[in-house]
Design a protein around this motif. Structure first.
Motif, PDB file in Angstrom:
ATOM      1  N   ARG A 182       0.813  -1.216   0.000  1.00 59.93           N
ATOM      2  CA  ARG A 182       0.000   0.000   0.000  1.00 59.93           C
ATOM      3  C   ARG A 182       0.846   1.265   0.000  1.00 59.93           C
ATOM      4  O   ARG A 182       0.501   2.244  -0.655  1.00 59.93           O
ATOM      5  N   ASN A 183       1.922   1.284   0.778  1.00 62.86           N
ATOM      6  CA  ASN A 183       2.808   2.460   0.797  1.00 62.86           C
ATOM      7  C   ASN A 183       4.180   2.066   1.317  1.00 62.86           C
ATOM      8  O   ASN A 183       4.318   1.199   2.165  1.00 62.86           O
ATOM      9  N   THR A 184       5.197   2.720   0.786  1.00 65.18           N
ATOM     10  CA  THR A 184       6.569   2.454   1.202  1.00 65.18           C
ATOM     11  C   THR A 184       7.033   3.531   2.181  1.00 65.18           C
ATOM     12  O   THR A 184       6.421   4.595   2.291  1.00 65.18           O
ATOM     13  N   LYS A 185       8.125   3.239   2.863  1.00 65.26           N
ATOM     14  CA  LYS A 185       8.666   4.214   3.812  1.00 65.26           C
ATOM     15  C   LYS A 185       9.072   5.496   3.100  1.00 65.26           C
ATOM     16  O   LYS A 185       8.819   6.601   3.593  1.00 65.26           O
ATOM     17  N   SER A 186       9.681   5.370   1.928  1.00 69.08           N
ATOM     18  CA  SER A 186      10.106   6.570   1.202  1.00 69.08           C
ATOM     19  C   SER A 186       8.910   7.428   0.802  1.00 69.08           C
ATOM     20  O   SER A 186       8.990   8.664   0.794  1.00 69.08           O
ATOM     21  N   GLN A 187       7.785   6.800   0.483  1.00 66.72           N
ATOM     22  CA  GLN A 187       6.587   7.576   0.143  1.00 66.72           C
ATOM     23  C   GLN A 187       6.058   8.327   1.372  1.00 66.72           C
ATOM     24  O   GLN A 187       5.680   9.500   1.267  1.00 66.72           O
ATOM     25  N   ILE A 188       6.047   7.651   2.528  1.00 64.80           N
ATOM     26  CA  ILE A 188       5.588   8.313   3.751  1.00 64.80           C
ATOM     27  C   ILE A 188       6.510   9.482   4.097  1.00 64.80           C
ATOM     28  O   ILE A 188       6.044  10.580   4.431  1.00 64.80           O
ATOM     29  N   ILE A 189       7.809   9.258   3.991  1.00 62.76           N
ATOM     30  CA  ILE A 189       8.774  10.326   4.275  1.00 62.76           C
ATOM     31  C   ILE A 189       8.565  11.500   3.322  1.00 62.76           C
ATOM     32  O   ILE A 189       8.645  12.674   3.715  1.00 62.76           O
ATOM     33  N   SER A 190       8.278  11.199   2.061  1.00 61.61           N
ATOM     34  CA  SER A 190       8.066  12.285   1.093  1.00 61.61           C
ATOM     35  C   SER A 190       6.815  13.085   1.431  1.00 61.61           C
ATOM     36  O   SER A 190       6.734  14.280   1.130  1.00 61.61           O
ATOM     37  N   MET A 191       5.831  12.459   2.078  1.00 57.58           N
ATOM     38  CA  MET A 191       4.640  13.197   2.494  1.00 57.58           C
ATOM     39  C   MET A 191       4.982  14.200   3.601  1.00 57.58           C
ATOM     40  O   MET A 191       4.421  15.294   3.659  1.00 57.58           O
ATOM     41  N   PHE A 192       5.922  13.843   4.479  1.00 61.62           N
ATOM     42  CA  PHE A 192       6.341  14.762   5.542  1.00 61.62           C
ATOM     43  C   PHE A 192       6.998  16.020   4.975  1.00 61.62           C
ATOM     44  O   PHE A 192       7.018  17.064   5.626  1.00 61.62           O
ATOM     45  N   GLU A 193       7.532  15.933   3.757  1.00 61.77           N
ATOM     46  CA  GLU A 193       8.148  17.106   3.142  1.00 61.77           C
ATOM     47  C   GLU A 193       7.112  18.215   2.934  1.00 61.77           C
ATOM     48  O   GLU A 193       7.446  19.399   2.963  1.00 61.77           O
ATOM     49  N   TYR A 194       5.845  17.828   2.728  1.00 61.22           N
ATOM     50  CA  TYR A 194       4.785  18.825   2.553  1.00 61.22           C
ATOM     51  C   TYR A 194       4.417  19.482   3.879  1.00 61.22           C
ATOM     52  O   TYR A 194       3.916  20.603   3.901  1.00 61.22           O
ATOM     53  N   LEU A 195       4.668  18.780   4.976  1.00 63.55           N
ATOM     54  CA  LEU A 195       4.443  19.376   6.286  1.00 63.55           C
ATOM     55  C   LEU A 195       5.468  20.476   6.541  1.00 63.55           C
ATOM     56  O   LEU A 195       5.160  21.522   7.117  1.00 63.55           O
ATOM     57  N   LYS A 196       6.693  20.249   6.067  1.00 64.87           N
ATOM     58  CA  LYS A 196       7.766  21.230   6.238  1.00 64.87           C
ATOM     59  C   LYS A 196       7.670  22.350   5.205  1.00 64.87           C
ATOM     60  O   LYS A 196       8.045  23.493   5.489  1.00 64.87           O
TER      61      LYS A 196
END
Length: 205
Positions: A182-196
């Protein structure tokens, strides 16, 4: 990143499906059926899944072959991201699932969060449109586009659903075991970039 046998199988299946949709000659139809059988044989040989099951789930579509669409909802709270624990594999994922006929991507995102996490949300921004084959997911017989949509909580209460057993927020550096299909760690980490950086451009493959 995709295995060549899987790539070949999907290409053969797509050619066969489109050919069966538009061909008029009975001999051409027979050849396209043979192509579809070859694609099923490849999958069965490498995965160990029975021919019958593959035909039902992978080689039963009709019409012009197009990718399937998976919609994932991204929700932040106090620098953490919302994940749900999937009953199917006991691992964690962004709320979401297959796009439903009659629903827009934003409507799918809202529906999935309510069903899987008990929350009411409103869409804010499209974050990413990714091709599953370009990322480190387990092999998948389908060609899948993954849409990630940022949403804000407007109501509801955190609770699991029919397909989820737990719901929780996690920080970037304390992610649980993820449901890799469903989702990889790199995809989740890339979502945090939008938080920053809320102005970060939409990701796409």
């Amino acid at each position: 990143m995709e295995h060549k046998w899987l790539e070949w199988s999907k290409q053969l299946q797509a050619i066969a499906q489109s050919g069966l949709t538009y061909c008029k000659d009975p001999y051409d139809k027979e050849r396209y059926e043979q192509l579809r059988d070859i694609s099923v044989d490849i999958l069965a040989s490498y995965t160990g899944i029975s021919h019958e099951k593959i035909k039902l789930t992978f080689a039963s579509d009709t019409g012009y072959a197009t990718p399937k669409v998976d919609v994932r909802t991204v929700i932040f709270h106090k620098d953490q991201i919302l994940l749900v624990r999937e009953k199917s594999d006991n691992a964690w994922a962004l709320p979401g699932g297959w796009a439903d006929i009659g629903y827009s991507p934003a409507e799918v995102a809202m529906k999935e969060v309510q069903e899987e996490a008990g929350l009411l949300v409103e869409p804010i921004k499209l974050l990413a449109v990714l091709d599953k084959k370009c990322h480190q997911h387990p092999p998948d017989p389908f060609h899948v586009y993954k849409i990630f949509i940022h949403c804000a909580i407007i109501g509801g209460e955190l609770t699991g659903g029919l397909e989820t057993s737990e719901v929780a927020f996690f920080s970037e550096h304390s992610l649980p075991e993820l449901s890799q299909s469903r989702n990889t760690k790199s995809q989740i980490i890339s979502m945090f970039e939008y938080l920053k950086d809320p102005n970060k451009a939409v990701l796409f493959d």
